[in-house]
Design an enzyme around this catalytic site. Structure first.
Site, PDB file in Angstrom:
ATOM      1  N   ARG A 113       0.827  -1.217   0.000  1.00  0.00           N
ATOM      2  CA  ARG A 113       0.000   0.000   0.000  1.00  0.00           C
ATOM      3  C   ARG A 113       0.859   1.264   0.000  1.00  0.00           C
ATOM      4  NH1 ARG A 113      -5.185   0.026   1.275  1.00  0.00           N
ATOM      5  NH2 ARG A 113      -5.035  -1.866   2.528  1.00  0.00           N
TER       6      ARG A 113
ATOM      7  N   ASN B  79     -12.367  13.767  -0.237  1.00  0.00           N
ATOM      8  CA  ASN B  79     -13.083  12.524  -0.555  1.00  0.00           C
ATOM      9  C   ASN B  79     -14.582  12.787  -0.464  1.00  0.00           C
ATOM     10  OD1 ASN B  79     -13.463   9.713  -1.082  1.00  0.00           O
ATOM     11  ND2 ASN B  79     -13.900   9.405   1.101  1.00  0.00           N
TER      12      ASN B  79
ATOM     13  N   HIS C 158     -18.286  10.800   0.098  1.00  0.00           N
ATOM     14  CA  HIS C 158     -18.777   9.542   0.667  1.00  0.00           C
ATOM     15  C   HIS C 158     -20.309   9.560   0.662  1.00  0.00           C
ATOM     16  CE1 HIS C 158     -18.495   5.902   3.034  1.00  0.00           C
ATOM     17  NE2 HIS C 158     -19.461   6.383   3.798  1.00  0.00           N
TER      18      HIS C 158
HETATM   19  C1  GAR Z   1     -20.009   7.675  -5.293  1.00  0.00           C
HETATM   20  O1  GAR Z   1     -21.338   7.587  -4.908  1.00  0.00           O
HETATM   21  C2  GAR Z   1     -19.107   7.913  -4.094  1.00  0.00           C
HETATM   22  O2  GAR Z   1     -19.738   8.631  -3.076  1.00  0.00           O
HETATM   23  C3  GAR Z   1     -18.811   6.503  -3.680  1.00  0.00           C
HETATM   24  O3  GAR Z   1     -18.615   5.809  -4.869  1.00  0.00           O
HETATM   25  C4  GAR Z   1     -19.481   6.353  -5.852  1.00  0.00           C
HETATM   26  C5  GAR Z   1     -18.682   6.545  -7.131  1.00  0.00           C
HETATM   27  O4  GAR Z   1     -19.529   6.854  -8.179  1.00  0.00           O
HETATM   28  N1  GAR Z   1     -17.672   6.446  -2.823  1.00  0.00           N
HETATM   29  C6  GAR Z   1     -17.544   5.589  -1.810  1.00  0.00           C
HETATM   30  O5  GAR Z   1     -18.370   4.747  -1.552  1.00  0.00           O
HETATM   31  C7  GAR Z   1     -16.270   5.758  -1.006  1.00  0.00           C
HETATM   32  N2  GAR Z   1     -16.353   5.019   0.206  1.00  0.00           N
HETATM   33  P1  GAR Z   1     -18.951   7.448  -9.538  1.00  0.00           P
HETATM   34  O6  GAR Z   1     -17.814   6.531  -9.973  1.00  0.00           O
HETATM   35  O7  GAR Z   1     -20.108   7.359 -10.494  1.00  0.00           O
HETATM   36  O8  GAR Z   1     -18.488   8.846  -9.282  1.00  0.00           O
END
Ligand code: GAR
Length: 205
Positions: A68, A110, A112
């Site tokens: 990582r 970020n 979420h």
């Molecule tokens: C989004 O809804 C974001 O909030 C989530 O992934 C999706 C990506 O959608 N993120 C997480 O769950 C992070 N823990 P996208 O690829 O269509 O932007």
């Protein structure tokens, strides 16, 4: 506008948030430009959007959890190589090592799909539904060394409706994300958001 802040967008999935950011960044007066799109998943929707937008797309393959640190350092190297001043995680489903926070202190955002600190992790929408909450929402936060934990910059509630499935609730959450994230990045790039420990202040708010 010549002095727009270069940002690196990191994405693993379909990239609808990236699409909203690219759309905002194409508007005159937007203070940030997408300098590079970085993904751990070759061929994902986000990289296809990069190509369509004429923005450099780079793959940094996930080498496994034991590496990582090296993975994160490489992400930072790619962002640096494109002059990025801010890193924006938009559906990036890998956990960064602390080296990223040292190299981009208070400069990683970020998004979420829940109201943190409720429902951190990779299955936030399903977890919120399973818990029976009546309200969930969107959180934009600064990334720190713990997962889905850093200082909260913005939140907006999204009601859970009777009969919601993970898909229907996530779709309404994403509609909010697509407005919220470009707005937060705009303020961040203009220096209108200050971070002091856990306290985030919007200048002028
Ligand atoms: C989004 O809804 C974001 O909030 C989530 O992934 C999706 C990506 O959608 N993120 C997480 O769950 C992070 N823990 P996208 O690829 O269509 O932007």
């Amino acid at each position: 506008m010549t002095d727009r802040i270069p940002i690196a967008v990191l994405a693993s999935g379909s990239g609808t948030n990236l699409g909203a950011i690219l759309e905002a960044a194409s508007q005159p007066g937007y203070p940030a430009r997408v300098a590079v799109i970085i993904s751990d998943r070759p061929g994902c929707g986000a990289l296809q959007r990069a190509e369509a937008a004429g923005v450099p797309g780079r793959v940094v393959s996930w080498p496994g959890a034991s590496e990582r640190d090296a993975f994160t350092a490489e992400l930072c190297d790619v962002a640096d190589a494109h002059g990025a001043e801010i890193m924006v995680l938009a559906g990036f489903m890998r956990i960064l090592a602390p080296v990223a926070i040292r190299r981009f202190p208070n400069r990683i955002l970020n998004i979420h799909p829940a109201l943190l600190p409720a429902f951190p992790g990779a299955h936030a929408v399903a977890d919120a539904l399973a818990h029976g909450v009546k309200v969930s929402g969107v959180t934009v936060h600064v990334v720190d060394e713990e997962v889905d934990h850093g200082p909260i910059v913005f939140q907006e509630a999204v009601p859970v409706l009777p009969g919601d499935t993970e898909e229907t609730l996530h779709a309404r959450i994403q509609a909010v994300e697509h407005t919220a994230y470009p707005m937060v990045i705009d303020a961040f790039a203009r220096g209108l958001v200050t971070v002091d420990g856990r306290i985030v202040t919007w200048v002028g708010a």
